[in-house]
Design a protein around this motif. Structure first.
Motif, mmCIF file in Angstrom:
data_model
loop_
_atom_site.group_PDB
_atom_site.id
_atom_site.type_symbol
_atom_site.label_atom_id
_atom_site.label_comp_id
_atom_site.label_asym_id
_atom_site.label_seq_id
_atom_site.Cartn_x
_atom_site.Cartn_y
_atom_site.Cartn_z
ATOM 1 N N ARG A 46 13.575 44.584 52.438
ATOM 2 C CA ARG A 46 13.795 45.309 51.184
ATOM 3 C C ARG A 46 14.285 44.420 50.053
ATOM 4 N NH1 ARG A 46 14.416 48.602 55.412
ATOM 5 N NH2 ARG A 46 13.727 50.768 55.216
ATOM 6 N N LEU A 47 14.440 43.140 50.305
ATOM 7 C CA LEU A 47 14.864 42.226 49.250
ATOM 8 C C LEU A 47 13.671 41.825 48.385
ATOM 9 C CD1 LEU A 47 17.291 39.857 51.209
ATOM 10 C CD2 LEU A 47 17.901 41.710 49.639
ATOM 11 N N PRO A 48 13.892 41.555 47.116
ATOM 12 C CA PRO A 48 12.776 41.115 46.247
ATOM 13 C C PRO A 48 12.424 39.656 46.520
ATOM 14 C CG PRO A 48 14.828 41.123 45.019
ATOM 15 C CD PRO A 48 15.156 41.699 46.373
ATOM 16 N N GLU A 49 11.288 39.253 45.996
ATOM 17 C CA GLU A 49 10.888 37.852 46.129
ATOM 18 C C GLU A 49 11.857 36.964 45.353
ATOM 19 O OE1 GLU A 49 6.959 36.703 45.352
ATOM 20 O OE2 GLU A 49 6.129 37.725 47.100
ATOM 21 N N GLY A 50 12.141 35.818 45.944
ATOM 22 C CA GLY A 50 13.080 34.893 45.334
ATOM 23 C C GLY A 50 14.509 35.080 45.779
ATOM 24 N N ALA A 51 14.777 36.079 46.627
ATOM 25 C CA ALA A 51 16.140 36.304 47.115
ATOM 26 C C ALA A 51 16.526 35.206 48.098
ATOM 27 C CB ALA A 51 16.244 37.671 47.771
ATOM 28 N N ALA A 52 17.789 34.847 48.099
ATOM 29 C CA ALA A 52 18.301 33.848 49.033
ATOM 30 C C ALA A 52 18.525 34.518 50.386
ATOM 31 C CB ALA A 52 19.605 33.252 48.511
ATOM 32 N N ILE A 53 17.861 33.985 51.418
ATOM 33 C CA ILE A 53 17.975 34.601 52.747
ATOM 34 C C ILE A 53 18.382 33.554 53.787
ATOM 35 C CG2 ILE A 53 16.408 36.522 52.322
ATOM 36 C CD1 ILE A 53 14.160 34.946 53.549
ATOM 37 N N GLY A 54 19.193 32.585 53.378
ATOM 38 C CA GLY A 54 19.774 31.664 54.343
ATOM 39 C C GLY A 54 20.824 32.371 55.182
ATOM 40 N N TYR A 55 21.148 31.790 56.321
ATOM 41 C CA TYR A 55 22.079 32.472 57.223
ATOM 42 C C TYR A 55 23.484 32.580 56.625
ATOM 43 C CZ TYR A 55 23.850 27.846 58.588
ATOM 44 O OH TYR A 55 24.408 26.586 58.591
ATOM 45 N N LYS A 56 23.882 31.636 55.780
ATOM 46 C CA LYS A 56 25.207 31.724 55.159
ATOM 47 C C LYS A 56 25.259 32.857 54.146
ATOM 48 C CE LYS A 56 26.315 26.812 55.729
ATOM 49 N NZ LYS A 56 26.699 25.550 55.039
ATOM 50 N N VAL A 57 24.208 32.999 53.356
ATOM 51 C CA VAL A 57 24.172 34.090 52.374
ATOM 52 C C VAL A 57 24.118 35.437 53.074
ATOM 53 C CG1 VAL A 57 22.890 35.052 50.436
ATOM 54 C CG2 VAL A 57 23.083 32.577 50.703
ATOM 55 N N LEU A 58 23.321 35.541 54.138
ATOM 56 C CA LEU A 58 23.240 36.802 54.872
ATOM 57 C C LEU A 58 24.577 37.163 55.497
ATOM 58 C CD1 LEU A 58 19.760 36.407 56.640
ATOM 59 C CD2 LEU A 58 20.319 37.830 54.651
ATOM 60 N N ALA A 59 25.318 36.170 55.987
ATOM 61 C CA ALA A 59 26.625 36.456 56.574
ATOM 62 C C ALA A 59 27.611 36.966 55.529
ATOM 63 C CB ALA A 59 27.171 35.204 57.252
ATOM 64 N N GLU A 60 27.485 36.483 54.291
ATOM 65 C CA GLU A 60 28.361 36.986 53.235
ATOM 66 C C GLU A 60 28.001 38.401 52.821
ATOM 67 O OE1 GLU A 60 28.096 34.262 50.041
ATOM 68 O OE2 GLU A 60 29.102 32.602 51.100
ATOM 69 N N GLU A 61 26.709 38.736 52.850
ATOM 70 C CA GLU A 61 26.272 40.063 52.424
ATOM 71 C C GLU A 61 26.330 41.082 53.553
ATOM 72 O OE1 GLU A 61 25.524 40.885 49.261
ATOM 73 O OE2 GLU A 61 26.147 38.839 48.785
ATOM 74 N N LEU A 62 26.318 40.629 54.780
ATOM 75 C CA LEU A 62 26.365 41.519 55.947
ATOM 76 C C LEU A 62 27.620 41.202 56.740
ATOM 77 C CD1 LEU A 62 22.621 41.214 57.083
ATOM 78 C CD2 LEU A 62 23.638 42.976 55.633
ATOM 79 N N PRO A 63 28.726 41.836 56.414
ATOM 80 C CA PRO A 63 29.992 41.502 57.090
ATOM 81 C C PRO A 63 30.007 41.849 58.574
ATOM 82 C CG PRO A 63 30.259 43.437 55.695
ATOM 83 C CD PRO A 63 28.900 42.891 55.399
ATOM 84 N N ASP A 64 29.068 42.663 59.036
ATOM 85 C CA ASP A 64 29.025 42.996 60.463
ATOM 86 C C ASP A 64 28.554 41.824 61.311
ATOM 87 O OD1 ASP A 64 29.855 45.589 59.886
ATOM 88 O OD2 ASP A 64 27.798 46.251 59.542
ATOM 89 N N TYR A 65 27.992 40.792 60.683
ATOM 90 C CA TYR A 65 27.466 39.656 61.419
ATOM 91 C C TYR A 65 27.997 38.374 60.800
ATOM 92 C CZ TYR A 65 24.191 43.394 62.571
ATOM 93 O OH TYR A 65 23.655 44.591 62.944
ATOM 94 N N GLY A 66 28.361 37.434 61.661
ATOM 95 C CA GLY A 66 28.835 36.141 61.200
ATOM 96 C C GLY A 66 27.684 35.178 60.965
ATOM 97 N N GLN A 67 28.033 33.942 60.587
ATOM 98 C CA GLN A 67 27.004 32.944 60.296
ATOM 99 C C GLN A 67 26.181 32.601 61.532
ATOM 100 O OE1 GLN A 67 28.511 29.473 58.302
ATOM 101 N NE2 GLN A 67 29.451 30.645 56.624
#
Length: 204
Positions: free
Chosen positions: A54-75
């Motif tokens: 559901r993210l738009p094109e150009g969104a940052a989807i590195g594991y560090k960014v995902l861990a910051e946006e998804l607090p249920d999961y760590g890096q």
């Protein structure tokens, strides 16, 4: 887990974007979005895949960014999930050569995402299509499915195809002459030339 999926969807619009030229890219020819797109994955991978989808094109989807946006999961959890999505055929990192505003060119890494799982052959063709290189250090894509045991594929060779066209297009003068011109190359024939007698002369 359902609450985690819902919170991930609600936070998707505020997701940070990557630098120009980097970030997520949508793979072409995807199936329409459905509720069971990632039903075959583990709950953690399915939740992260649904969020990335559901993210738009150009969104940052590195594991560090995902861990910051998804607090249920760590890096580490996000990094393992991205590797499993790559092995499942939903994710692939490709390096492409882009031109900058000053005229110089640089290599950038783009992450292509597909809600439809793709095999290694499809991703290899897509890498050639975007004129890029497969990013090193990532897990391999799933192998292409083997054909069933009762499935056979026969392909006629050039000789068989040429002889078949000769019989099929014998009424077409142009096609027939082309077939006859190429036919001796496939089936050489030995021609024996005899001596013609001149009129009025006999043999000794």
């Amino acid at each position: 887990m359902a609450a985690a999926n819902l919170s991930a969807v609600l936070r998707a619009p505020a997701h940070p974007m990557a630098k120009a030229g980097y970030g997520k890219r949508d793979a072409p020819d995807q199936a329409p979005r459905r509720a069971d797109d990632f039903a075959g994955l583990e709950p953690r991978e399915a939740a992260i895949a649904g969020y990335i989808d559901r993210l738009p094109e150009g969104a940052a989807i590195g594991y560090k960014v995902l861990a910051e946006e998804l607090p249920d999961y760590g890096q580490q959890a996000c990094r393992s999930a991205l590797d499993r999505l790559t092995r499942a055929g939903h994710l692939r990192r490709i390096r492409v050569h882009l031109a900058q505003a000053d005229g110089r060119r640089r290599w950038v890494t783009r992450t292509y995402f597909s809600r439809t799982a793709r095999d290694a052959d499809w991703w290899a063709a897509h890498v050639r299509f975007v004129r890029g290189l497969d990013a090193p250090g990532q897990p391999p894509a799933p192998a292409a499915a083997a054909p069933p045991d009762n499935w056979t594929r026969t392909r006629p060779d050039n000789r068989t195809r040429l002889l078949r066209d000769t019989r099929r297009h014998h009424r077409s003068p142009v096609r027939f002459r082309c077939c006859l011109r190429l036919r001796p190359r496939l089936r050489p024939r030995r021609v024996v030339r005899g001596t013609r007698r001149r009129p009025g002369r006999g043999t000794c």
